[in-house]
Scaffold this active site. Structure first.
Site, mmCIF file in Angstrom:
data_model
loop_
_atom_site.group_PDB
_atom_site.id
_atom_site.type_symbol
_atom_site.label_atom_id
_atom_site.label_comp_id
_atom_site.label_asym_id
_atom_site.label_seq_id
_atom_site.Cartn_x
_atom_site.Cartn_y
_atom_site.Cartn_z
ATOM 1 N N ILE A 8 0.914 -1.093 -0.018
ATOM 2 C CA ILE A 8 -0.075 0.009 0.106
ATOM 3 C C ILE A 8 0.794 1.210 -0.153
ATOM 4 O O ILE A 8 0.634 2.364 -0.757
ATOM 5 C CB ILE A 8 -0.967 -0.104 1.229
ATOM 6 C CG1 ILE A 8 -1.984 1.079 1.143
ATOM 7 C CG2 ILE A 8 -0.277 0.244 2.542
ATOM 8 C CD1 ILE A 8 -2.781 0.834 -0.131
ATOM 9 N N ASP A 41 -11.470 -5.708 7.175
ATOM 10 C CA ASP A 41 -10.091 -4.822 6.444
ATOM 11 C C ASP A 41 -10.645 -4.167 5.212
ATOM 12 O O ASP A 41 -10.823 -2.868 5.144
ATOM 13 C CB ASP A 41 -9.128 -5.796 6.344
ATOM 14 C CG ASP A 41 -7.757 -4.725 5.893
ATOM 15 O OD1 ASP A 41 -7.158 -3.897 6.572
ATOM 16 O OD2 ASP A 41 -7.700 -4.801 4.543
ATOM 17 N N LYS A 99 -5.931 3.297 7.254
ATOM 18 C CA LYS A 99 -7.102 2.785 8.139
ATOM 19 C C LYS A 99 -6.897 1.192 8.214
ATOM 20 O O LYS A 99 -5.854 0.778 7.411
ATOM 21 C CB LYS A 99 -8.212 2.849 7.001
ATOM 22 C CG LYS A 99 -8.289 2.245 5.635
ATOM 23 C CD LYS A 99 -8.569 0.761 5.642
ATOM 24 C CE LYS A 99 -8.185 0.049 4.443
ATOM 25 N NZ LYS A 99 -8.676 -1.386 4.684
ATOM 26 N N SER A 151 11.314 1.093 8.044
ATOM 27 C CA SER A 151 10.652 -0.205 7.602
ATOM 28 C C SER A 151 11.416 -1.350 8.176
ATOM 29 O O SER A 151 12.861 -1.252 8.089
ATOM 30 C CB SER A 151 10.467 -0.475 6.270
ATOM 31 O OG SER A 151 9.985 -1.443 5.757
ATOM 32 N N ARG A 152 11.033 -2.335 8.710
ATOM 33 C CA ARG A 152 11.704 -3.684 9.160
ATOM 34 C C ARG A 152 12.285 -4.356 8.066
ATOM 35 O O ARG A 152 13.276 -5.153 8.243
ATOM 36 C CB ARG A 152 10.832 -4.366 10.143
ATOM 37 C CG ARG A 152 10.703 -3.795 11.414
ATOM 38 C CD ARG A 152 10.090 -4.591 12.638
ATOM 39 N NE ARG A 152 8.572 -4.738 11.791
ATOM 40 C CZ ARG A 152 7.693 -5.987 12.263
ATOM 41 N NH1 ARG A 152 8.115 -6.386 13.502
ATOM 42 N NH2 ARG A 152 6.746 -6.137 11.951
#
Length: 311
Positions: free
Chosen positions: A15, A169, A91, A37-38
């Site tokens: 996303i 979701d 969201k 970001s991991r």
């Protein structure tokens, strides 16, 4: 003109790459300055393992956008707010209603903006539908939201875990539109959730609701649809029927197509975020998340066959 707001993006999944990155390029009021970001790094921007490291090493950041899964997002948001940064939430805004309410209180205390986003509300036809329904008498409404989870969430186990919402979701997108366009609030009266025997969240759900004046509202969500996907909201009124299709991109009034437009949802979200920061305001509407929470409270559950990414 003032300098653009320096923004850090947390999470670099599908996303983020498909929506957040290109949208930020089109919003001059914001400048993407760093990534946390991991599992991935950006090709040209400073990239850090997590939001705490990013905040420590990028003191010039003024805002943070969180597009990580909802589980664990509370701690990320708290770290950013406590550092005096404005925060935008993908969201659903959190794993529970109460944790996002807590974030809203903290943001007020710290004097920063908190923006709980609902990208589907920014679809091209939503505001026109809202205007048409503002003075209408609602007879009934029906949501049909069916898509293929294997296409949209391949290998994403978090969506099946507690807090991941399962079929809600995508379903919460429909509820975000519904709560925007109807002229009165709705509340659930019954729900039925179909949960795969090897998962903890539903793959399908039916939700019966009512408006404050008693008009029935039905919603059907299903993650097992292949082929063409269905994202429709039909509202029957004392005048012409109002139909939103393709997630709010198309509007039909009395069967006649009025609007069909391209997707600019995330561009509008980021422009709105910049406006809220400039005005010193927050926008935290939790009504879609509350409806989902109520569905889990009221929902009768049926166990269905196990789900696997490879059919």
């Amino acid at each position: 003109m003032s300098d653009p707001i320096q923004l850090g993006l947390v999470g670099l999944g599908t996303i983020a790459r498909n929506q957040h990155l290109p949208s930020l390029e089109d919003v001059p009021a914001l400048r993407l300055a760093a990534i946390a970001s991991r599992h991935a790094g950006h090709e040209t921007l400073p990239s850090y393992h997590d939001v705490v490291e990013m905040l420590a090493k990028e003191p010039g950041l003024q805002a943070v956008s969180l597009c990580t899964p909802p589980q664990g997002r509370f701690a990320q948001a708290v770290a950013a707010i406590n550092a005096g940064k404005h925060v935008m939430l993908e969201k659903p805004p959190g794993a529970s209603v109460s944790e996002v309410e807590g974030l809203a209180r903290l943001a007020r205390e710290k004097g920063v903006t908190l923006f709980a986003t609902w990208h589907s509300r920014e679809a091209a036809a939503v505001e026109d539908a809202r205007a048409l329904l503002a003075e209408a008498t609602i007879r009934r409404a029906k949501i049909t939201w069916k898509e293929d989870v294997r296409h949209w969430h391949p290998g994403q186990e978090w969506i099946w875990q507690p807090g991941g919402l399962g079929v809600f979701d995508p379903g919460i997108n429909a509820l975000s539109i519904l709560t925007r366009i109807l002229p009165e609030p709705v509340h659930p009266v019954a729900a039925h959730l179909e949960v795969p025997e090897n998962k903890q969240a539903p793959i399908a759900a039916k939700l019966d609701m009512q408006t404050a004046s008693g008009a029935p509202v039905q919603a059907e969500f299903d993650w097992r649809q292949t082929g063409p996907q269905t994202w429709d909201i039909l509202v029957e009124t004392d005048g012409p029927d109002i139909l939103l299709r393709e997630g709010g991109a198309k509007l039909f009034v009395g069967g006649e197509e009025r609007i069909s437009a391209e997707d600019r949802e995330y561009r509008r979200l980021y422009a709105r975020f910049a406006e809220l920061i400039a005005a010193g305001e927050s926008d935290v509407d939790l009504s879609p998340l509350q409806l989902v929470a109520d569905a889990f409270l009221l929902g009768a559950q049926t166990r269905v066959e196990a789900f696997h990414d490879d059919p």
